[in-house]
Design a protein around this motif. Structure first.
Motif, PDB file in Angstrom:
ATOM      1  N   GLU A  58       0.832  -1.204   0.000  1.00  0.00           N
ATOM      2  CA  GLU A  58       0.000   0.000   0.000  1.00  0.00           C
ATOM      3  C   GLU A  58       0.867   1.255   0.000  1.00  0.00           C
ATOM      4  O   GLU A  58       0.571   2.222  -0.702  1.00  0.00           O
ATOM      5  N   SER A  59       1.931   1.233   0.772  1.00  0.00           N
ATOM      6  CA  SER A  59       2.843   2.377   0.818  1.00  0.00           C
ATOM      7  C   SER A  59       3.494   2.602  -0.543  1.00  0.00           C
ATOM      8  O   SER A  59       3.593   3.736  -1.024  1.00  0.00           O
ATOM      9  N   LYS A  63       3.129   5.855  -3.020  1.00  0.00           N
ATOM     10  CA  LYS A  63       4.286   6.586  -3.548  1.00  0.00           C
ATOM     11  C   LYS A  63       4.258   6.628  -5.074  1.00  0.00           C
ATOM     12  O   LYS A  63       4.570   7.654  -5.683  1.00  0.00           O
ATOM     13  N   ALA A  64       3.874   5.522  -5.697  1.00  0.00           N
ATOM     14  CA  ALA A  64       3.788   5.479  -7.160  1.00  0.00           C
ATOM     15  C   ALA A  64       2.714   6.438  -7.662  1.00  0.00           C
ATOM     16  O   ALA A  64       2.913   7.134  -8.662  1.00  0.00           O
ATOM     17  N   LYS A  65       1.599   6.482  -6.965  1.00  0.00           N
ATOM     18  CA  LYS A  65       0.514   7.392  -7.347  1.00  0.00           C
ATOM     19  C   LYS A  65       0.983   8.841  -7.250  1.00  0.00           C
ATOM     20  O   LYS A  65       0.746   9.643  -8.160  1.00  0.00           O
ATOM     21  N   ASP A  66       1.650   9.181  -6.148  1.00  0.00           N
ATOM     22  CA  ASP A  66       2.164  10.540  -5.971  1.00  0.00           C
ATOM     23  C   ASP A  66       3.181  10.892  -7.047  1.00  0.00           C
ATOM     24  O   ASP A  66       3.155  12.004  -7.602  1.00  0.00           O
ATOM     25  N   ALA A  67       4.067   9.956  -7.359  1.00  0.00           N
ATOM     26  CA  ALA A  67       5.070  10.206  -8.399  1.00  0.00           C
ATOM     27  C   ALA A  67       4.403  10.412  -9.755  1.00  0.00           C
ATOM     28  O   ALA A  67       4.813  11.288 -10.530  1.00  0.00           O
ATOM     29  N   GLU A  69       1.322  11.528 -10.285  1.00  0.00           N
ATOM     30  CA  GLU A  69       0.663  12.832 -10.268  1.00  0.00           C
ATOM     31  C   GLU A  69       1.672  13.965 -10.448  1.00  0.00           C
ATOM     32  O   GLU A  69       1.421  14.926 -11.177  1.00  0.00           O
ATOM     33  N   ASN A  70       2.826  13.842  -9.783  1.00  0.00           N
ATOM     34  CA  ASN A  70       3.865  14.867  -9.925  1.00  0.00           C
ATOM     35  C   ASN A  70       4.377  14.926 -11.360  1.00  0.00           C
ATOM     36  O   ASN A  70       4.580  16.019 -11.910  1.00  0.00           O
ATOM     37  N   ALA A  71       4.576  13.762 -11.964  1.00  0.00           N
ATOM     38  CA  ALA A  71       5.047  13.729 -13.353  1.00  0.00           C
ATOM     39  C   ALA A  71       4.002  14.339 -14.282  1.00  0.00           C
ATOM     40  O   ALA A  71       4.346  15.102 -15.204  1.00  0.00           O
ATOM     41  N   ALA A  72       2.725  14.036 -14.053  1.00  0.00           N
ATOM     42  CA  ALA A  72       1.655  14.595 -14.886  1.00  0.00           C
ATOM     43  C   ALA A  72       1.614  16.113 -14.744  1.00  0.00           C
ATOM     44  O   ALA A  72       1.454  16.833 -15.746  1.00  0.00           O
ATOM     45  N   ASN A  73       1.768  16.600 -13.519  1.00  0.00           N
ATOM     46  CA  ASN A  73       1.787  18.056 -13.309  1.00  0.00           C
ATOM     47  C   ASN A  73       2.999  18.696 -13.979  1.00  0.00           C
ATOM     48  O   ASN A  73       2.890  19.788 -14.561  1.00  0.00           O
ATOM     49  N   ASP A  74       4.153  18.026 -13.911  1.00  0.00           N
ATOM     50  CA  ASP A  74       5.352  18.556 -14.571  1.00  0.00           C
ATOM     51  C   ASP A  74       5.152  18.634 -16.085  1.00  0.00           C
ATOM     52  O   ASP A  74       5.530  19.621 -16.720  1.00  0.00           O
ATOM     53  N   VAL A  75       4.561  17.579 -16.658  1.00  0.00           N
ATOM     54  CA  VAL A  75       4.302  17.571 -18.101  1.00  0.00           C
ATOM     55  C   VAL A  75       3.314  18.680 -18.466  1.00  0.00           C
ATOM     56  O   VAL A  75       3.499  19.389 -19.457  1.00  0.00           O
TER      57      VAL A  75
END
Length: 121
Positions: A58-59, A63-67, A69-75
């Motif tokens: 779950e952890s 973390k994968a979900k957050d990464a 989302e961060n990558a999508a926001n960066d793009v």
């Protein structure tokens, strides 16, 4: 009388010793565990390992979900910046083309006037 007191003291000591022995709980050693106790112990260990693995999974998923989302926001941010840069470059290019067209028109008009004046002379 002394014998009675000594007898009572001995009986009291024996009673105290018996009570002390009865209160002790002997926990079976590893070798003395029954098959049922071993199965219960292994089942508990398996549950603990499973719970730990689920928690770690779950952890990792969080973390994968957050990464992601961060990558999508960066793009998304990079795409907006690129679009703004292209728009600004196109605007500058259009201004330069417009200025060049004006300069060409002014030069043509000037040249035409000079040719016209030369013809008049």
């Amino acid at each position: 009388m002394k014998k009675q007191i000594l007898s009572l003291a001995v009986i009291a000591l024996l009673a105290f010793a018996v009570q002390s022995c009865e209160k002790k709980e002997n926990k079976p050693a590893e070798d003395e565990l029954t098959l049922g106790n071993k199965v219960d112990s292994l089942t508990t260990d398996i549950k603990e390992v499973k719970d730990s693995a689920v928690s770690k999974a779950e952890s990792a998923a969080t973390k994968a979900k957050d990464a992601t989302e961060n990558a999508a926001n960066d793009v998304k941010d990079a795409t907006k910046k690129a679009a703004n840069d292209v728009e600004a470059a196109a605007k500058k290019g259009a201004e330069k083309v417009e200025n060049a067209a004006k300069a060409a028109k002014d030069g043509t008009v000037k040249t035409a006037k000079e040719v016209n004046e030369a013809l008049k002379k």
